[in-house]
Design a protein around this motif. Structure first.
Motif, mmCIF file in Angstrom:
data_model
loop_
_atom_site.group_PDB
_atom_site.id
_atom_site.type_symbol
_atom_site.label_atom_id
_atom_site.label_comp_id
_atom_site.label_asym_id
_atom_site.label_seq_id
_atom_site.Cartn_x
_atom_site.Cartn_y
_atom_site.Cartn_z
ATOM 1 N N TYR A 173 -48.176 -44.436 -48.549
ATOM 2 C CA TYR A 173 -46.761 -44.895 -48.920
ATOM 3 C C TYR A 173 -46.250 -43.943 -48.380
ATOM 4 O O TYR A 173 -46.046 -43.000 -47.663
ATOM 5 C CB TYR A 173 -46.856 -44.789 -50.955
ATOM 6 C CG TYR A 173 -47.582 -43.353 -50.781
ATOM 7 C CD1 TYR A 173 -46.214 -42.670 -51.548
ATOM 8 C CD2 TYR A 173 -48.545 -42.975 -50.816
ATOM 9 C CE1 TYR A 173 -47.095 -41.808 -51.719
ATOM 10 C CE2 TYR A 173 -48.906 -41.406 -51.761
ATOM 11 C CZ TYR A 173 -48.025 -40.994 -51.740
ATOM 12 O OH TYR A 173 -48.638 -39.526 -51.773
ATOM 13 N N ARG A 175 -42.033 -42.235 -49.198
ATOM 14 C CA ARG A 175 -40.619 -42.013 -50.409
ATOM 15 C C ARG A 175 -39.719 -40.642 -49.750
ATOM 16 O O ARG A 175 -40.450 -40.212 -48.768
ATOM 17 C CB ARG A 175 -42.006 -41.104 -51.514
ATOM 18 C CG ARG A 175 -42.935 -40.229 -51.320
ATOM 19 C CD ARG A 175 -43.288 -39.373 -52.342
ATOM 20 N NE ARG A 175 -42.536 -39.184 -52.852
ATOM 21 C CZ ARG A 175 -42.636 -39.028 -54.847
ATOM 22 N NH1 ARG A 175 -43.886 -39.342 -55.201
ATOM 23 N NH2 ARG A 175 -42.206 -39.060 -55.456
ATOM 24 N N GLN A 186 -37.623 -38.452 -45.928
ATOM 25 C CA GLN A 186 -38.429 -39.910 -46.302
ATOM 26 C C GLN A 186 -39.250 -39.529 -45.356
ATOM 27 O O GLN A 186 -39.326 -39.058 -44.427
ATOM 28 C CB GLN A 186 -37.618 -41.312 -45.850
ATOM 29 C CG GLN A 186 -37.991 -42.481 -45.761
ATOM 30 C CD GLN A 186 -38.029 -43.182 -47.156
ATOM 31 O OE1 GLN A 186 -37.189 -42.511 -47.933
ATOM 32 N NE2 GLN A 186 -39.176 -44.330 -47.403
#
Length: 200
Positions: A173, A175, A186
């Motif tokens: 993922y 984040r 990021q």
């Protein structure tokens, strides 16, 4: 390199808060009494795990980082058995209910085979391994980690390396990460939580 990097930082390079994978998955510690944090740097993860009631052992090759880890444990009023050790010098015959390896992607594919084998060895049968790191997409962000795509993890790589264990979490993922100056911005992350079969 790591000792120089920590010494130059002058303060906690990766901050004092634990990696979010631990905070967001508190079930990871369920049933565990003992924990090993490998290459634990300045102790943010080991200290948090000790605050959850675990008996924590940790090591890192940087004396400066381990000194900060001990100071952080004292500040938090918890005990962490922190050692200065290289990966190769660590006594891997010791086994723990939980082994936590966060951002340890400092070796390439060939050395990673041995690295994973030592991690597997350190987990008690029925215990858990937690791996948290970057995917190759992290290179596009440049917000932490090594500049080598081959050092990063993929879902296929981790599922293959631990196919004989019970995989409880495997997720990639993106984040926003704010972990001191060392990890900021990021990020492309990946988590593995796997349980070692009883009898291994």
């Amino acid at each position: 390199m790591w000792e120089e990097r920590y010494a130059k930082a002058g303060d906690y390079l990766f901050g004092q808060a634990p990696a979010q994978v631990l905070v967001e998955n508190p079930w990871i510690t369920g049933g565990a009494q003992t924990c090993l944090c490998v290459a634990d740097g300045e102790g943010r993860n080991g200290v948090w795990l000790a605050q959850q009631g675990l008996t924590v052992t940790s090591f890192d090759l940087s004396p400066t980082a381990v000194e900060r880890a001990r100071a952080l444990a004292n500040k938090a009023e918890v005990t962490v058995e922190s050692h200065v050790s290289t990966w190769e010098a660590w006594d891997w015959s010791q086994q723990f209910d939980l082994v936590v390896a966060i951002f340890i992607q400092f070796v390439g594919p060939e050395a990673r085979v041995g690295q994973f084998e030592t991690l597997r060895q350190a987990v008690k049968p029925g215990g858990r391994l937690v791996l948290h790191g970057y995917t190759p997409e992290q290179l596009t962000f440049g917000t932490g980690g090594p500049p080598f795509a081959e050092n990063m993890y993929t879902l296929d790589l981790l599922s293959g390396a631990f196919s004989d264990w019970r995989i409880e979490r495997l997720a990639a993922y993106e984040r926003e990460v704010q972990e001191g100056r060392g990890h900021s911005g990021q990020s492309a992350l990946i988590d593995l939580v796997a349980e070692k079969p009883v009898g291994d």
